[in-house]
Design an enzyme around this catalytic site. Structure first.
Site, PDB file in Angstrom:
ATOM      1  N   SER A   1      92.833  -5.093  -5.690  1.00 34.02           N
ATOM      2  CA  SER A   1      93.396  -6.252  -6.396  1.00 34.02           C
ATOM      3  C   SER A   1      94.473  -5.790  -7.380  1.00 34.02           C
ATOM      4  O   SER A   1      95.389  -5.075  -6.978  1.00 34.02           O
ATOM      5  CB  SER A   1      92.255  -6.985  -7.096  1.00 34.02           C
ATOM      6  OG  SER A   1      92.656  -8.273  -7.455  1.00 34.02           O
TER       7      SER A   1
ATOM      8  N   HIS B   1      87.626 -11.926  -1.446  1.00 37.71           N
ATOM      9  CA  HIS B   1      88.396 -10.910  -2.161  1.00 37.71           C
ATOM     10  C   HIS B   1      87.491  -9.856  -2.818  1.00 37.71           C
ATOM     11  O   HIS B   1      87.824  -8.672  -2.851  1.00 37.71           O
ATOM     12  CB  HIS B   1      89.246 -11.614  -3.224  1.00 37.71           C
ATOM     13  CG  HIS B   1      90.109 -10.713  -4.022  1.00 37.71           C
ATOM     14  ND1 HIS B   1      91.082  -9.924  -3.446  1.00 37.71           N
ATOM     15  CD2 HIS B   1      90.151 -10.440  -5.357  1.00 37.71           C
ATOM     16  CE1 HIS B   1      91.691  -9.226  -4.405  1.00 37.71           C
ATOM     17  NE2 HIS B   1      91.139  -9.517  -5.565  1.00 37.71           N
TER      18      HIS B   1
ATOM     19  N   ASP C   1      89.455 -12.608   2.740  1.00 38.91           N
ATOM     20  CA  ASP C   1      90.136 -12.602   1.438  1.00 38.91           C
ATOM     21  C   ASP C   1      91.311 -13.567   1.500  1.00 38.91           C
ATOM     22  O   ASP C   1      92.284 -13.320   2.216  1.00 38.91           O
ATOM     23  CB  ASP C   1      90.607 -11.173   1.131  1.00 38.91           C
ATOM     24  CG  ASP C   1      91.256 -11.051  -0.244  1.00 38.91           C
ATOM     25  OD1 ASP C   1      91.516 -12.083  -0.891  1.00 38.91           O
ATOM     26  OD2 ASP C   1      91.512  -9.904  -0.660  1.00 38.91           O
TER      27      ASP C   1
END
Lengths: 396, 210
Positions: free
Chosen positions: A169, A368, A335
Site C-alpha cells: 500500500s 487490499h 483488492d
C-alpha cells in the site's frame, strides 16, 4: 551535537499514543538544524526526529539490510509487540527468524514515516520553535519526503546500499519512490498491493475521511491537542469508511453476512443491529486511541499527491530508466483499492525501461488488507524472490 | 501455460529446449512466453548466459520461476504482449504454447515486433501417427504426447508443420532455420523436404526474423 541517538525504553503495552510522538518506545534519532529535511512543498523540517526499529544483525559488508515501509496507519513496530495496542507487530508473520523476511539472514529496518505520530516528526510532535504541537504548522508531506527522511536514517546508520525495500500500500509507494529516487541504493524492491499513483477514487475516499475529521468541532482547526481533546468522532468515521475499502464484498459477506449483533430481530432503530455495523464501530473507536487525527490528514494527503509518472515527465518508464534493481511486484485479485491493473501499469513501465521484474497476482478474497494477512502464496513469493536475490548479492 | 506436449530425456533438459538453446546467441536478451516452471529460461541462463525474462499464465508457475531467481511476470500471451515496446529483446521464444493461444497469428506478429527474432516450437498435427489415428479411428487423437481429450485440452489451435510454414508467409516472417524432431528426440535430416518433416516430425523448432 547534530545527531542524537536514543535507545528504546522497554516497550510495555498500554502506553499512551500521545507520548509516542515525542518519546517513542523505539529507537529514535534526532537531526539538528544543520541537517534539515527539505520538503517537496518548499518547506523544511529543521529538527527532524525519526522513530525506528531494527531486527536481526547487519553483516560485515553492510550488504544485508532490508528497509520495510509501513502503510497509512502503520508504524515502526513491524515485528515486535506494539507499545500502544499490545498487539503483535503489523508484519509479524512476514518478519522474523525463519520467516520470509528472515532475520537470521537479513538486517531489517522499519521507520515511522514523516507526518505520522509514533515517533517520527508529525503534526502531534512538539515544534521546538514554539514548544507546542506542530498541528497544521507542519508543511504538507509527500511520499518522496518520507523516503528522503529514510535515506537520512540510512546515512546515519552507515548503510550505503539496501539489499531490499519492501512494503504494501503506502509502503509499496515508498518502495517505488526509493527505486526511482535512489536506484543505486536499492538492490531489490518488493512493492505489494500498490501502484505508481493514487487513483481518483482513492483520493475521493481519503477526502471523505479528512472531511469527517475536519467537520468534528473537536478538531478545532487542528489545535485540539493543546485543548486536551481530539476529534474522536470524526476520526472514527474516517477509519470506518476507509476500513471498508481495505476489505472486499466477499470478505465482509463471509465474515458477517446479514447477521444481527446480539439480538434475534431488528430493533427498527439506528443501533448497530448488524454485526458488520458493530464491527465497523469497533474499528473506528479502537483506532482513535492509537492514531492522531492530524497525522491522518497528512499521511492521506501524501498518498493523494503520489504520482511517480508525473514526477518523470508523464512517462512512468522514465522513473526506472537504466534501473539495475530487481523488482517483484504483487497484487491481490480482490483488492479494489489498488487493483491488479495498477500493479500491471508498474510492470509495463518496468518492462519498457528494460528492468528486471517479476509479477504475481495472488488469488485472495480478502481485499487490499491481504498483504498483511496469512497468505501462503505471498509468503512463498517473497521468500523465493529474496532468497534468489540474496544469492545474487552473495548474502549467506 | 500448461499446454506442453513434451518429450523428456530422463535427467536432462527437454530435447526441444536443447534445440531452442542452440539457436540463441550467448549473452542475448530473451523473453520466454509461457515459461511454465522456468526450465527453459534456467537452461538458457546457465548455458547461454542470457538476460532472460518470462511471461507465464499460472500463479504456480510464476512462483516457481521467482523462487528460481528468474524474472517472470504473470500474464497472458494473447493479451499482454502488446504492452512490450518494439525491439525490446533479441529473441522472443514460444515453446510448445502457440497451439494454446486464442490468436496464434497475432501472437507471432507481436513476437516479431518485440524481438528482433522469434523462436517458435510447435507440435506437428501432421505426424503420420496422428494421420493414421484419425484415418482408422475417426476420432481426435489422444496420444502420450497429447494426452487430453478434445473437450479438455488447452490446445485449441493445432497445426501441422506445413500450416505453420504457411502462417510464416502470411505474416512476412522469414524462416532462418528450422529443425524437426522425431518422437525419440532425434532430428530429421536438415535437407529433407517439408513433406517429409510434416510426416515424420513430431515437433518442429523455427527461428524467424522479420
Amino acid at each position: 551535537m547534530a545527531v542524537t541517538e536514543q535507545q528504546a525504553p522497554a516497550a510495555t503495552a498500554g502506553m499512551s499514543s500521545r507520548d509516542q510522538a515525542d518519546q517513542p518506545a523505539s529507537l529514535v534519532v534526532r537531526f539538528g538544524p544543520d541537517q534539515p529535511l527539505v520538503l517537496d512543498s518548499g518547506g523544511r523540517i529543521d529538527h527532524l526526529q525519526i522513530g525506528y526499529q531494527t531486527y536481526g544483525t547487519l553483516d560485515g559488508n553492510r550488504a544485508n539490510a532490508i528497509l520495510v515501509c509501513h502503510a497509512l496507519t502503520g508504524d515502526q513496530h513491524a515485528a515486535n509487540r506494539n507499545p500502544v495496542t499490545g498487539k503483535p507487530g503489523w508484519w509479524d508473520m512476514m518478519i522474523g527468524p525463519g520467516k520470509p523476511i528472515d532475520t537470521d539472514r537479513y538486517f531489517v529496518i522499519c521507520a515511522n514515516v514523516v507526518g505520522s505520530c509514533m515517533g517520527t516528526t508529525g503534526p502531534a510532535s512538539t515544534n521546538p520553535a514554539t514548544g507546542r504541537p506542530y498541528g497544521l504548522d507542519l508543511p504538507v508531506i509527500t511520499v518522496r519526503d518520507m523516503v528522503r527522511a529514510q535515506a537520512m536514517l540510512l546515512d546515519h546508520l552507515g548503510i550505503e546500499s539496501l539489499f531490499s525495500v519492501a512494503g504494501g500500500s503506502l509502503g509499496g509507494m515508498q518502495v517505488l519512490q526509493w527505486a526511482a529516487s535512489y536506484p543505486e541504493r536499492v538492490f531489490s524492491a518488493l512493492p505489494l498491493a500498490a501502484g505508481a499513483r493514487h487513483s481518483s477514487q482513492n483520493i475521493a475516499f481519503h477526502e471523505v475521511g479528512r472531511q469527517a475529521i475536519m467537520a468534528d468541532p473537536e478538531w478545532r482547526n487542528g489545535r485540539y491537542l493543546e485543548a486536551g481533546t481530539s476529534p474522536r468522532k470524526g476520526l472514527a468515521v474516517a477509519r470506518m469508511a476507509a476500513h471498508i475499502t481495505y476489505l472486499s464484498d466477499e470478505a465482509l459477506h463471509r465474515k458477517f453476512g446479514r447477521n444481527l449483533q446480539d439480538r434475534d430481530k431488528p430493533t427498527f432503530g439506528f443501533d448497530a443491529d448488524f454485526q458488520v455495523e458493530s464491527y465497523l464501530r469497533h474499528q473506528g473507536s479502537s483506532f482513535v486511541d492509537r492514531f492522531d487525527a492530524n497525522s491522518y490528514l497528512y499521511v492521506t494527503r501524501a498518498m493523494d499527491y503520489f504520482d511517480l509518472a508525473a514526477e518523470h515527465g508523464g512517462r512512468l518508464a522514465n522513473a526506472f530508466k537504466g534501473s539495475r534493481t530487481r523488482f517483484c511486484v504483487a497484487s491481490f485479485t480482490s483488492d479494489w483499492l489498488f487493483p491488479t491493473s495498477e500493479s500491471k501499469t508498474v510492470v509495463r513501465a518496468l518492462n519498457a525501461a528494460g528492468a528486471s521484474v517479476s509479477f504475481v497476482e495472488i488469488e485472495s478474497d480478502r481485499g487490499h488488507d491481504a498483504f498483511l494477512l496469512d497468505e501462503p502464496e505471498l509468503f512463498s513469493t517473497v521468500r523465493g524472490f529474496l532468497s534468489s536475490a540474496a544469492e545474487a548479492r552473495g548474502i549467506r | 501455460m500448461n499446454a506442453h506436449t513434451q518429450t523428456f530425456l530422463p535427467g536432462h533438459a527437454r530435447v526441444d529446449h536443447l534445440a531452442i538453446a542452440e539457436l540463441v546467441t550467448r549473452g542475448s536478451r530473451v523473453l520466454d512466453v509461457g515459461s511454465g516452471d522456468g526450465q527453459l529460461l534456467k537452461l538458457l541462463e546457465e548455458t547461454r548466459r542470457v538476460d532472460g525474462r518470462g511471461i507465464e499464465i499460472s500463479q504456480k508457475g510464476v512462483n516457481e520461476c521467482v523462487a528460481r531467481g528468474l524474472s517472470v511476470v504473470q500474464g497472458d500471451a494473447d493479451t499482454d504482449l502488446v504492452d512490450y515496446p518494439d525491439d525490446a529483446f533479441d529473441y522472443v521464444i514460444l515453446s510448445q504454447t502457440l497451439q494454446a493461444t486464442h490468436r496464434p497469428r497475432l501472437v507471432v506478429e507481436q513476437m516479431l515486433r518485440i524481438g528482433r527474432k522469434a523462436i517458435v516450437s510447435v507440435p506437428n498435427f501432421g505426424h503420420w501417427r496422428i494421420r493414421l489415428y484419425m484415418l482408422f479411428r475417426g476420432r481426435m487423437p489422444v496420444t502420450r504426447s497429447l494426452p487430453e481429450s478434445w473437450y479438455e485440452t488447452p490446445n485449441i489451435h493445432f497445426c501441422t508443420i506445413r500450416d505453420f510454414v504457411e502462417l510464416c508467409k502470411e505474416v512476412d516472417a522469414r524462416i532462418e532455420k528450422a529443425t524437426a524432431l522425431r518422437a525419440d528426440g532425434t532430428r530429421l535430416h536438415f535437407n529433407a523436404p517439408w513433406w517429409l518433416w510434416n510426416l515424420f516430425g513430431q515437433q518442429a523448432v523455427f527461428l524467424l526474423s522479420r
